[in-house]
Design a protein around this motif. Sequence first.
Motif, PDB file in Angstrom:
ATOM      1  N   TRP A 204       0.714  -1.208  -0.329  1.00  0.00           N
ATOM      2  CA  TRP A 204      -0.075   0.068  -0.067  1.00  0.00           C
ATOM      3  C   TRP A 204       0.850   1.342   0.142  1.00  0.00           C
ATOM      4  O   TRP A 204       0.543   2.221  -0.826  1.00  0.00           O
ATOM      5  CB  TRP A 204      -0.715   0.019   1.283  1.00  0.00           C
ATOM      6  N   LYS A 205       1.727   1.312   0.624  1.00  0.00           N
ATOM      7  CA  LYS A 205       2.833   2.585   1.065  1.00  0.00           C
ATOM      8  C   LYS A 205       3.701   2.686  -0.394  1.00  0.00           C
ATOM      9  O   LYS A 205       3.838   3.866  -0.724  1.00  0.00           O
ATOM     10  CB  LYS A 205       3.558   2.248   2.085  1.00  0.00           C
ATOM     11  N   HIS A 207       2.665   1.924  -3.517  1.00  0.00           N
ATOM     12  CA  HIS A 207       2.019   2.231  -4.779  1.00  0.00           C
ATOM     13  C   HIS A 207       1.130   3.071  -4.697  1.00  0.00           C
ATOM     14  O   HIS A 207       0.394   3.461  -3.469  1.00  0.00           O
ATOM     15  CB  HIS A 207       1.279   0.685  -4.996  1.00  0.00           C
TER      16      HIS A 207
ATOM     17  N   THR B 126      -9.805   0.739   3.783  1.00  0.00           N
ATOM     18  CA  THR B 126      -8.533   1.376   3.132  1.00  0.00           C
ATOM     19  C   THR B 126      -8.908   1.295   1.480  1.00  0.00           C
ATOM     20  O   THR B 126      -9.620   0.570   1.102  1.00  0.00           O
ATOM     21  CB  THR B 126      -7.417   0.624   3.591  1.00  0.00           C
ATOM     22  N   THR B 127      -8.127   2.307   1.004  1.00  0.00           N
ATOM     23  CA  THR B 127      -8.013   2.092  -0.539  1.00  0.00           C
ATOM     24  C   THR B 127      -7.159   1.056  -0.798  1.00  0.00           C
ATOM     25  O   THR B 127      -6.380   0.641   0.070  1.00  0.00           O
ATOM     26  CB  THR B 127      -7.616   3.419  -1.070  1.00  0.00           C
ATOM     27  N   PRO B 128      -7.045   0.553  -2.070  1.00  0.00           N
ATOM     28  CA  PRO B 128      -6.213  -0.535  -2.449  1.00  0.00           C
ATOM     29  C   PRO B 128      -4.462  -0.033  -2.473  1.00  0.00           C
ATOM     30  O   PRO B 128      -3.776  -0.966  -2.115  1.00  0.00           O
ATOM     31  CB  PRO B 128      -6.427  -0.882  -3.937  1.00  0.00           C
ATOM     32  N   THR B 129      -4.285   1.243  -2.520  1.00  0.00           N
ATOM     33  CA  THR B 129      -3.071   1.576  -2.673  1.00  0.00           C
ATOM     34  C   THR B 129      -3.057   3.227  -2.078  1.00  0.00           C
ATOM     35  O   THR B 129      -4.114   3.646  -1.969  1.00  0.00           O
ATOM     36  CB  THR B 129      -2.469   1.896  -3.946  1.00  0.00           C
ATOM     37  N   MET B 130      -1.847   3.552  -1.891  1.00  0.00           N
ATOM     38  CA  MET B 130      -1.642   5.209  -1.246  1.00  0.00           C
ATOM     39  C   MET B 130      -2.029   6.019  -2.293  1.00  0.00           C
ATOM     40  O   MET B 130      -2.550   7.037  -2.252  1.00  0.00           O
ATOM     41  CB  MET B 130      -0.364   5.241  -0.440  1.00  0.00           C
ATOM     42  N   SER B 131      -1.580   5.793  -3.532  1.00  0.00           N
ATOM     43  CA  SER B 131      -1.723   6.489  -4.496  1.00  0.00           C
ATOM     44  C   SER B 131      -3.196   6.788  -5.040  1.00  0.00           C
ATOM     45  O   SER B 131      -3.580   8.024  -5.598  1.00  0.00           O
ATOM     46  CB  SER B 131      -0.955   6.270  -5.910  1.00  0.00           C
ATOM     47  N   LEU B 133      -5.673   6.609  -2.749  1.00  0.00           N
ATOM     48  CA  LEU B 133      -5.937   7.512  -1.725  1.00  0.00           C
ATOM     49  C   LEU B 133      -5.781   9.002  -2.144  1.00  0.00           C
ATOM     50  O   LEU B 133      -6.462   9.950  -2.125  1.00  0.00           O
ATOM     51  CB  LEU B 133      -5.286   7.391  -0.354  1.00  0.00           C
ATOM     52  N   ALA B 155      -2.344   8.782   7.046  1.00  0.00           N
ATOM     53  CA  ALA B 155      -2.843   7.640   6.820  1.00  0.00           C
ATOM     54  C   ALA B 155      -1.959   6.754   7.011  1.00  0.00           C
ATOM     55  O   ALA B 155      -2.117   5.274   7.459  1.00  0.00           O
ATOM     56  CB  ALA B 155      -3.561   7.671   5.234  1.00  0.00           C
ATOM     57  N   GLN B 156      -0.622   6.900   6.494  1.00  0.00           N
ATOM     58  CA  GLN B 156       0.574   5.878   6.711  1.00  0.00           C
ATOM     59  C   GLN B 156       0.856   5.439   8.003  1.00  0.00           C
ATOM     60  O   GLN B 156       1.089   4.281   8.060  1.00  0.00           O
ATOM     61  CB  GLN B 156       1.870   6.605   6.160  1.00  0.00           C
TER      62      GLN B 156
END
Lengths: 207, 207
Positions: A204-205, A207, B126-131, B133, B155-156
Amino acid sequence: MIFHKGTLLVLSGPSGSGKSTLIHTILQHIDNVYFSISTTTRAKREGEVDGRDYYFVSREQFEKEIAAGEFLEWANVHGNYYGTSIKPVKKAVEAGKLVLFDIDVQGFMSIKKSPFAKILTSVFITTPTMSELERRLIARGSDTEETIKKRLANAQKEITYMPHYDYILINSDLQQSQEQILAIAKAARLKRAEDEIGEFINYWKEH
Amino acid sequence: MIFHKGTLLVLSGPSGSGKSTLIHTILQHIDNVYFSISTTTRAKREGEVDGRDYYFVSREQFEKEIAAGEFLEWANVHGNYYGTSIKPVKKAVEAGKLVLFDIDVQGFMSIKKSPFAKILTSVFITTPTMSELERRLIARGSDTEETIKKRLANAQKEITYMPHYDYILINSDLQQSQEQILAIAKAARLKRAEDEIGEFINYWKEH
């Protein structure tokens, strides 16, 4: 990354609680379910099929597997062994299945202490009262009076384990119970093991 | 005897995860839900309503309630207090409600340690990835670039608490997520406190 591993769902409850009907409901409506089959040393009864009702093995074979640590849980009931092998459960979890167990309270307590605990959901199914359980056992007409007495005595012991279960399902209205068991089964899919969560957080972090 | 007490359902997840939409889904489709309103000392913003968005109280009042042990959880964030009073939660549980919480990871950790733990269900969204989000935060257009940076940094941190939650919901397909959150909410109703289970067992044996 999407989670791809499976989870465990245990259903326990007295004989006559309607557990088998609710297992059938899950198998009919939920995809990708693996129904865990127990291994036993007791004699095969008429109509039973090896690999469908139980895996029937010899006492020697069972004891060899106990010694090798190959059982997730096992018990000796009136001289016969019953147990669940770890291997097929592991394989089904790796394949992303919902692994469904119809086991007694002792078997559940063992799984609850196993490494599968974090991905385990458990439900205790019961009638609203003991007299209702008796009524259902009499109505289904498959047990002698003596067997029914034994089942009721056993149910009184089993029910004391209720506090150890995640969910309590009082099976009085079948349609409502079916909706409830399907909600539990769908939710059970969303449990995740710590290692998989760790992998997800890293992904997650990045991408 | 039928169980009549309520249970708790906590939803946590980063701002932008789609948590508010899923809370709305629960409120629309599940009966007898009480949405827990937090108490805060921060100034009321334009459009906010006391008793709907927050209970707005003075710093003195908040500190008096902390001292009296009236908070289920509370925190001081950048000089402002935020917290959940025990009293309305207790009342809602007694009234058989599903008590719904939209709280951060710290607030959840406190509730998890409270006497409500046995009837608590928790979901991390959560979203699938941070990007993804970041993309959603930019798309909704309500935050400055600086605020978005802060939210992503926060979020991290929040996401590392995922292993403490019962269920993980990766919100990529809205319809699927809605089905999942409704299954979790329906199942959450079937958690039972030990005292209520004890009463039931006695009733069951005697009837």
